[in-house]
Design a protein around this motif. Structure first.
Motif, short mmCIF file in Angstrom:
data_model
loop_
_atom_site.label_atom_id
_atom_site.label_comp_id
_atom_site.label_asym_id
_atom_site.label_seq_id
_atom_site.Cartn_x
_atom_site.Cartn_y
_atom_site.Cartn_z
N ASP A 1 -5.45 6.03 2.86
CA ASP A 1 -4.87 4.73 2.52
C ASP A 1 -3.66 4.41 3.38
OD1 ASP A 1 -6.83 4.50 0.66
OD2 ASP A 1 -5.54 4.73 -1.10
N PRO B 1 0.28 1.11 11.78
CA PRO B 1 -0.23 0.91 13.14
C PRO B 1 -0.03 2.14 14.01
CG PRO B 1 1.91 -0.13 12.90
CD PRO B 1 1.53 0.37 11.53
N ARG C 1 -9.27 9.16 9.43
CA ARG C 1 -10.23 8.63 8.47
C ARG C 1 -10.66 9.75 7.51
NH1 ARG C 1 -8.66 4.82 10.71
NH2 ARG C 1 -9.79 3.13 11.76
N THR D 1 0.83 -1.21 0.00
CA THR D 1 0.00 0.00 0.00
C THR D 1 0.86 1.25 0.00
OG1 THR D 1 -1.83 -1.12 1.10
CG2 THR D 1 -1.77 1.28 1.26
N SER E 1 -4.36 0.19 12.83
CA SER E 1 -4.31 1.22 11.80
C SER E 1 -4.16 2.58 12.46
CB SER E 1 -5.58 1.19 10.93
OG SER E 1 -6.72 1.41 11.71
N SER F 1 -8.01 8.30 16.68
CA SER F 1 -7.09 7.59 17.56
C SER F 1 -7.47 7.71 19.03
CB SER F 1 -5.65 8.07 17.34
OG SER F 1 -5.55 9.47 17.42
N SER G 1 -3.18 5.56 6.39
CA SER G 1 -3.70 5.32 7.73
C SER G 1 -4.16 3.88 7.90
CB SER G 1 -4.86 6.28 8.02
OG SER G 1 -5.38 6.09 9.31
N GLU G 2 -4.70 3.28 6.85
CA GLU G 2 -5.24 1.92 6.95
C GLU G 2 -4.16 0.88 7.23
OE1 GLU G 2 -8.37 0.52 6.96
OE2 GLU G 2 -8.85 2.62 7.38
N VAL G 3 -2.92 1.14 6.82
CA VAL G 3 -1.88 0.10 6.95
C VAL G 3 -0.81 0.43 7.98
CG1 VAL G 3 -2.24 -0.72 4.60
CG2 VAL G 3 -0.50 1.04 5.02
N GLN H 1 -3.31 0.17 18.12
CA GLN H 1 -4.35 -0.09 17.13
C GLN H 1 -3.67 -0.55 15.85
OE1 GLN H 1 -6.90 3.33 16.55
NE2 GLN H 1 -7.15 3.69 18.75
#
Length: 601
Positions: free
Chosen positions: A326, A332, A422, A6, A418, A436, A328-330, A416
């Motif tokens: 994108d 941690p 968002r 990603t 991710s 967060s 942020s999704e991968v 977390q």
């Protein structure tokens, strides 16, 4: 370690999106670099003006063989973060002489303290001050006397403005020189508790003042993880600080040694030497992706969602909200620093700090290692931390384990899976939410709208006891075109109290929230803004809104919504007073929040 798929895909997408603008930028800065050291093209009269007051450095400056370093300083002693910069020019000039160079203060830039202007009319100038800082730094460097630049700045709009200017002078090497955080004061959770007590009338102003003074108590950057400290993290992830320099306290031997080392490094990377490192080469798409990764891994300030696109655009790199989402999704979430936790940045630094975090992210394949930095080639240099020994300043390997896993955790076992950001989109436009610090059971809020046109009206309704049911508070006409996009930080205690009372509440606004805000779900930077006739201007009290951070949706659930005529607001109160009339041209020409809310890039 193989680069995460990603991260690689987002980088390629940014590179493709930026092909024309980045190509034109590199061509411009390349021509400037080929022209050679800038002072060689000044006339004798030009140079005599520039060197007239330089005393013992005059001969070296006139000879033109020693590097001349330009200092761009954001010093003032109204910002605790910037007060230590008062003596930096003296220290820098002395260090430059020892390194066979010279140094001059090229100019100063304004530096606003958002802590002073929160909830005040002056906050309407805060975001625009970033572009003013870029302009002022550009004027400073326009004398064309400098072989490298040292940028002294820390806080919210200062670093982004300075980066915009540095990128514009991309053929000139640039080293950013931090000042460090103040020592820890009153714990952040105690400060927050007193603020909430004041909001509900449980304590008076005397108790509030005592708590605030115990929190902000000395020289250095505020210790919560707001925009100022996010900026410092960013400069390290992007390779513009020396490794490990960000969070060393002011007025300590190590802090001074790092400042001297920054001067020595700036002198070493000019076009006069053998390790020329123009900042325009450092600020490529990989550097900005590394900055995005750092933002997500630390749960950094949402203000950088505005600043990073503006900074990148100055270097010909085009970022979009989808890039933030994108990444942020991968990536941690590895850190818990207030407002995302109880620790402050001093505790974070002691737990292993940025050297540990960068090492972990490199090992996980989440950062570009093969980048240029001011320290040398490769981001692995930033796995090291500075220490003072009998021989002087050295860098040693940073910790390979967290020293406190309640504050800082490995990439393989994060808080977390991710990052903390968002992207939201729907029939209300596009915006972002920092999640967060938001409890998972509040990532989706569906409730009737209560609409306001300024934050004071929200606080008045709260004092009157008008919030008695689940509510989505909409504060519109707070975007850059309307009034300069002030932070709405003074709403944080009000919304927090409502949430603590058991109500399901959220905020939707085309304005900003402070980097110090967190636990209430807030859809911010919504664009198009209401002042441009955006969807927020068609909302009515009682409309059912859905704010959904799980699916990334921001919608009004009302029939016929699209057919309504947008309301208009009386914005005349934001046109005058406290200097606001001087910024009419900025309000008229500023870009959308999704493009960085910028005027000059």
């Amino acid at each position: 370690m193989t680069l995460n798929a990603t991260v690689a895909r987002v980088t390629d997408r940014i590179r493709a999106r930026s092909e024309a603008s980045r190509g034109a930028y590199l061509e411009r800065t390349g021509r400037a670099a080929e022209a050679g050291p800038v002072r060689a093209h000044l006339t004798c009269g030009n140079q005599a003006h520039a060197y007239a007051a330089m005393g013992e450095d005059k001969e070296a400056l006139a000879a033109g063989r020693a590097p001349n370093l330009g200092i761009v300083t954001a010093y003032n002693d109204m910002l605790s973060a910037h007060q230590p910069y008062e003596d930096y020019p003296r220290l820098i000039r002395a260090a430059a002489r020892r390194a066979g160079a010279t140094a001059q203060v090229a100019g100063g830039v304004p530096a606003m303290c958002d802590g002073v202007t929160q909830g005040q009319p002056g906050m309407e100038l805060s975001l625009f001050s970033r572009d003013v800082i870029a302009l002022a730094a550009g004027v400073s460097l326009s004398h064309n006397c400098y072989d490298a630049a040292l940028f002294l700045g820390i806080c919210d709009k200062i670093v982004p403005g300075l980066v915009m200017a540095a990128a514009t002078f991309g053929h000139v090497p640039a080293v950013f020189v931090p000042g460090g955080p103040m020592t820890s004061g009153l714990p952040n959770d105690e400060k927050s508790r007193v603020r909430n007590q004041f909001a509900t009338g449980e304590v008076g102003r005397e108790a509030l003042m005592a708590a605030e003074m115990a929190s902000y108590h000395g020289p250095g950057t505020c210790t919560f993880y707001g925009t100022a400290n996010t900026n410092q993290m960013l400069m390290e992830f992007m390779g513009l600080h020396l490794p490990g320099a960000s969070f060393v306290n002011p007025n300590t031997p190590l802090r001074e040694a790092l400042t001297v080392a920054a001067v020595e490094r700036a002198a070493a990377i000019t076009a006069l030497g053998n390790d020329y490192r123009p900042v325009g080469q450092i600020l490529d798409e990989r550097a900005f992706v590394n900055g995005l990764v750092g933002l997500m891994a630390t749960g950094g300030s949402t203000n950088l969602v505005l600043h990073l696109p503006a900074m990148a655009r100055a270097a010909g790199v085009l970022l979009d909200l989808e890039d933030f989402a994108d990444i942020s999704e991968v990536v941690p979430l590895m850190a818990k620093v207030y407002p995302n936790g109880m620790a402050d940045v001093n505790h974070f630094h002691a737990a292993g700090g940025l050297p540990y975090m960068i090492g972990q992210l490199l090992d996980a394949g989440l950062l570009h290692e093969e980048v240029q930095t001011v320290a040398g080639d490769g981001l692995s240099l930033y796995r090291h931390e500075p220490v003072l020994t009998e021989e002087g300043l050295v860098w040693r390997a940073g910790p390979d384990a967290s020293q406190n896993d309640r504050i800082l955790r490995p990439a393989t076992d994060p808080f977390q899976p991710s990052g903390g950001l968002r992207q939201l989109s729907g029939n209300l436009g596009r915006g972002v939410m920092k999640v967060s610090a938001v409890a998972p059971d509040r990532h989706v809020i569906e409730a009737p709208a209560r609409i306001f046109h300024d934050q004071e009206a929200v606080k008045a309704a709260f004092r009157a006891g008008e919030f008695t049911a689940d509510t989505v508070v909409v504060v519109r006409f707070q975007g850059p075109r309307a009034n300069g996009m002030p932070e709405l930080h003074s709403l944080t205690p009000v919304l927090s109290v409502l949430q603590d009372r058991g109500l399901r509440v959220a905020l939707v606004t085309d304005g900003r929230m402070s980097g110090a805000s967190g636990k209430v779900p807030s859809a911010i930077h919504v664009a198009p803004e209401a002042a441009m006739g955006g969807p927020l201007a068609r909302l009515r009290n009682g409309d059912l809104l859905r704010v959904d951070a799980t699916t990334g949706r921001l919608d009004v659930l009302a029939e016929g919504f699209e057919d309504r005529i947008p309301v208009e607001a009386d914005l005349s109160a934001s046109a005058h007073g406290i200097g606001r009339e001087l910024f009419a041209a900025f309000r008229a020409t500023v870009s959308s929040a999704t493009e960085g809310a910028a005027v000059v890039v």
